[in-house]
Enzyme design. Sequence first.
Site, PDB file in Angstrom:
ATOM      1  N   LYS A 113      41.354  33.454  34.206  1.00 11.03           N
ATOM      2  CA  LYS A 113      42.197  33.428  35.411  1.00 11.03           C
ATOM      3  C   LYS A 113      41.763  34.474  36.440  1.00 11.03           C
ATOM      4  CE  LYS A 113      46.262  31.323  33.312  1.00 11.03           C
ATOM      5  NZ  LYS A 113      45.905  31.339  31.882  1.00 11.03           N
TER       6      LYS A 113
HETATM    7  O1  LIG Z   1      45.206  28.375  32.256  1.00 12.61           O
HETATM    8  C1  LIG Z   1      45.886  28.177  31.238  1.00 12.61           C
HETATM    9  O2  LIG Z   1      45.382  27.749  30.204  1.00 12.61           O
HETATM   10  C2  LIG Z   1      47.343  28.299  31.337  1.00 12.61           C
HETATM   11  C3  LIG Z   1      47.904  27.928  32.542  1.00 12.61           C
HETATM   12  C4  LIG Z   1      49.283  27.731  32.623  1.00 12.61           C
HETATM   13  O3  LIG Z   1      49.800  27.271  33.630  1.00 12.61           O
HETATM   14  N1  LIG Z   1      50.048  28.001  31.533  1.00 12.61           N
HETATM   15  C5  LIG Z   1      49.514  28.444  30.354  1.00 12.61           C
HETATM   16  O4  LIG Z   1      50.277  28.621  29.396  1.00 12.61           O
HETATM   17  N2  LIG Z   1      48.158  28.669  30.261  1.00 12.61           N
HETATM   18  C6  LIG Z   1      47.556  29.249  29.043  1.00 12.61           C
HETATM   19  O5  LIG Z   1      47.651  28.296  27.990  1.00 12.61           O
HETATM   20  C7  LIG Z   1      47.972  28.951  26.756  1.00 12.61           C
HETATM   21  C8  LIG Z   1      49.309  28.420  26.300  1.00 12.61           C
HETATM   22  O6  LIG Z   1      49.553  28.766  24.987  1.00 12.61           O
HETATM   23  P1  LIG Z   1      50.675  28.049  24.094  1.00 12.61           P
HETATM   24  O7  LIG Z   1      51.931  28.047  24.896  1.00 12.61           O
HETATM   25  O8  LIG Z   1      50.749  28.913  22.881  1.00 12.61           O
HETATM   26  O9  LIG Z   1      50.177  26.654  23.780  1.00 12.61           O
HETATM   27  C9  LIG Z   1      47.953  30.450  27.046  1.00 12.61           C
HETATM   28  O10 LIG Z   1      46.649  30.943  26.780  1.00 12.61           O
HETATM   29  C10 LIG Z   1      48.239  30.523  28.522  1.00 12.61           C
HETATM   30  O11 LIG Z   1      47.665  31.653  29.156  1.00 12.61           O
END
Ligand SMILES: O=C(O)c1cc(=O)[nH]c(=O)n1[C@@H]1O[C@H](COP(=O)(O)O)[C@@H](O)[C@H]1O
Length: 287
Positions: free
Chosen positions: A96
């Site tokens: 990011k």
């Molecule tokens: O860019 C990302 O992957 C991301 C964007 C977003 O809008 N929301 C989001 O949760 N993420 C990332 O996606 C992952 C979500 O993890 P879980 O919620 O455990 O599946 C984390 O690494 C967050 O940083």
Amino acid sequence: MTSFGARLAGAMTDRGQLCVGIDPHAGLLAEWGLDATASGARDFGLRVVEAAAGRVGVVKPQVAFYERYGSAGFAALEEVIAAARAAGLVVIADAKRGDIGTTMDGYADAWLGAGSPLESDAVTISPYLGPDSLRGMIAAAVREDKGLFVLAATSNPEAAGLQSAEVTVVEADRGQTVADWVTQRAGAVNTSAAVGDDAFGPVGFVVGATVDRAELGLTDDVLHRAAILAPGFGAQGARLSDIRDLFGALAPQVLASASRSILGAGPAGIADAIDAHNAELQKALHA
Ligand SMILES: O=C(O)c1cc(=O)[nH]c(=O)n1[C@@H]1O[C@H](COP(=O)(O)O)[C@@H](O)[C@H]1O
């Protein structure tokens, strides 16, 4: 080299549309019986790569969970990225990054540059210094046959106020939301002569599975030829079985990303958890 769009489309066709997150946060390291150190995060990442290889086409290491250990953490991340790429996985570094143009060139070198220690297939980037701040990064992705995932409609509820806000854009003949502006400007390259006619162009977008796209003014046409990285499945509440309801005609472009709902199965259960996620996704997409 094959373009990023072609590599990603091939991986999604061959291995499905699930992306396994590699997020070694402290709680998970403890559950996995690993130390909260760079070495623990390295072992965690390598075990996830081992389970993911052959089961999915794409993994997404969360850079924050390596960066927290400083240089040792970055060394661990380098190993995890290299192992994943050697196993044939497409690697999206979830860093990011977002800054003004010249500084973004440094990030482009770090995450996309051929031979860089952190070289990945794609990186997540933030457009909130203005979509034109991404220009150099986009040029680098085109040049290096790499990909970008630009934060457009993030999965966290508090983002909607910002991303649905209307901006006054001089050249637009209508009000535009921030999300619409970002996708339109950053995605223009996907249909330009600068890139070939692969299924996806080099610029993908993050569109959370928890998001109401209409509220953000995001129409399907602005996402034409863009890969969509969709976090929010699993731990954040969205269900893989609902992917067609959530994304409609865009569903074939979606890379459904899940971290905790897979990683929480522990080292002994992760392979089965990936298989179960895959099965649920396949059923929903092809029912
Ligand atoms: O860019 C990302 O992957 C991301 C964007 C977003 O809008 N929301 C989001 O949760 N993420 C990332 O996606 C992952 C979500 O993890 P879980 O919620 O455990 O599946 C984390 O690494 C967050 O940083």
